[in-house]
Scaffold this motif. Structure first.
Motif, short mmCIF file in Angstrom:
data_model
loop_
_atom_site.label_atom_id
_atom_site.label_comp_id
_atom_site.label_asym_id
_atom_site.label_seq_id
_atom_site.Cartn_x
_atom_site.Cartn_y
_atom_site.Cartn_z
N PHE A 61 79.87 53.85 -14.16
CA PHE A 61 79.60 52.68 -13.33
C PHE A 61 78.27 52.89 -12.64
O PHE A 61 78.11 53.83 -11.86
CB PHE A 61 80.71 52.51 -12.28
N HIS A 69 80.31 45.64 -2.10
CA HIS A 69 80.95 44.90 -3.19
C HIS A 69 81.02 45.75 -4.45
O HIS A 69 82.06 45.82 -5.12
CB HIS A 69 80.19 43.59 -3.45
N GLY A 70 79.90 46.40 -4.77
CA GLY A 70 79.89 47.28 -5.93
C GLY A 70 80.81 48.47 -5.76
O GLY A 70 81.49 48.89 -6.71
N LYS A 72 83.56 48.65 -3.98
CA LYS A 72 84.96 48.23 -4.13
C LYS A 72 85.30 47.97 -5.60
O LYS A 72 86.38 48.32 -6.08
CB LYS A 72 85.24 46.98 -3.30
N LYS A 73 84.36 47.39 -6.32
CA LYS A 73 84.58 47.16 -7.75
C LYS A 73 84.75 48.48 -8.48
O LYS A 73 85.61 48.61 -9.38
CB LYS A 73 83.42 46.37 -8.34
N ALA A 74 83.94 49.47 -8.12
CA ALA A 74 84.03 50.78 -8.77
C ALA A 74 85.36 51.46 -8.49
O ALA A 74 85.92 52.15 -9.36
CB ALA A 74 82.88 51.67 -8.32
N THR A 76 88.23 49.96 -7.73
CA THR A 76 89.36 49.20 -8.26
C THR A 76 89.90 49.82 -9.54
O THR A 76 89.14 50.11 -10.47
CB THR A 76 88.94 47.74 -8.53
N ALA A 114 87.08 50.39 1.22
CA ALA A 114 87.64 49.95 -0.06
C ALA A 114 88.91 50.74 -0.39
O ALA A 114 89.89 50.18 -0.89
CB ALA A 114 86.61 50.12 -1.17
#
Length: 336
Positions: A61, A69-70, A72-74, A76, A114
């Protein structure tokens, strides 16, 4: 907790410690998502040099730890987060302190926030022995006062406190690992051991250094990696700060001579004023008390004591003297 079968995010996976940790987790059968710093070259940092089978097994990633935002996406879909992403060079923190707050403090906030929202099973946050400042007593245990003697160490104190606050306030399962001075293959020349080795390996015999009187507790990379895994797997580490160190103190000057002996080189030390920290910012003495790691984690260094340090230096020097590896370093320049 066993990490095998868990989805693990390693932030700072492209760096010195992070790349070694990522590789070892893959070797142990873990499903690893490697968070690397986005760049237009699509470089994965030191992971680019990993064996092909390890690279192909990674879920990479690319992002920026400063972007919530990035982050939290990572996170998830992951079970465990090992948070290593940070700015770590002390001289550069004199130069650009704002970036240390953004990266080290805000980046850590992004991770624990996150992790809280996604109900992550475990967060291991990376501290540093620099938060202790010059030792008020030795060996330094986890109860030692914290002293921000550089913008870097102050930012790490802030990050540590913020991470632990999420454990106290929200029951986020946070553990803090506090490695002492890690060394080994791939380390940046901003650190003293690669500075010495890279100069000698490049044929120099007058070695440019800053102060040689300060003492350090050097921890070989393999021991630091095993410490991370032990902290991540231990339920008893939640809510705890744990030193990972060799419990062996040696001065920079003695370290230079030991490296010269290992590399069979006759050298002289030349003091470079540019490499000397401001007087009150220099950490004069570090020596780890690692009894808590032994009792809580059953962890102990494999490269402890003078003999272990010499073995670690021998392995490190062998890596640096490989011409392909040495090409990545600019031994003629002071790397802040």
């Amino acid at each position: 907790m066993t990490l095998n079968g868990k989805k693990i995010l390693v932030t700072g996976a492209d760096g010195f410690i992070g790349s070694h940790l990522t590789e070892e987790l893959v070797r142990q059968g873990c499903d690893v998502r490697a968070f690397v710093y986005y760049n237009s070259f699509n470089s994965w940092g030191w992971l680019d040099a990993s064996p092909k089978d390890i690279r192909e097994s990674l879920d990479v990633f690319s992002g920026d730890i400063r972007d919530p935002h990035g982050v939290k996406k990572a996170i998830t879909g992951c079970d465990v987060v090992l948070h290593l992403a940070a700015l770590i060079a002390i001289p550069y923190s004199y130069h650009s302190p704002d970036t240390y707050i953004d990266t080290n403090v805000k980046g850590t906030l992004n991770v624990v926030q996150a992790a809280r929202e996604l109900e992550i099973e475990k967060v291991v946050h990376t501290s540093t022995s620099e938060v202790y400042g010059t030792a008020k007593y030795v060996p330094i245990n986890e109860e030692h006062p914290l002293q921000g003697q550089s913008p870097y160490s102050a930012s790490k104190i802030g990050a540590d406190q913020l991470a632990m606050s999420f454990y106290y306030a929200f029951h986020t399962p946070v553990s803090i690992i506090r490695p002492f001075n890690t060394y080994g293959p791939r380390q940046s020349a901003r650190a003293v051991i690669p500075t010495i080795i890279s100069q000698i390996a490049s044929g120099k015999r007058k070695i440019k250094l800053g102060s040689v009187e300060p003492t350090r507790d050097f921890n070989y990379i393999k021991d630091t990696v095993s410490g991370f895994i032990a902290v991540a797997e231990s339920e008893r580490s939640i809510g705890e700060v744990i030193n990972i160190g060799s419990n062996y103190e040696i001065s920079i000057g003695e370290t230079v001579q030991l490296i010269a002996d290992v590399m069979r080189a006759e050298i002289e030390i030349e003091t470079d004023p540019n490499r000397i920290r401001p007087e009150k910012s220099e950490v004069e003495r570090l020596w780890a008390d690692n009894r808590k790691a032994k009792s809580l984690l059953d962890w102990s260094p494999s490269y402890g004591g003078r003999d272990g340090f010499q073995r670690g230096l021998t392995e490190t020097a062998a890596w640096f003297t490989d011409r392909e590896n040495l090409k990545a370093y600019k031994a003629d320049l002071y790397n802040i």
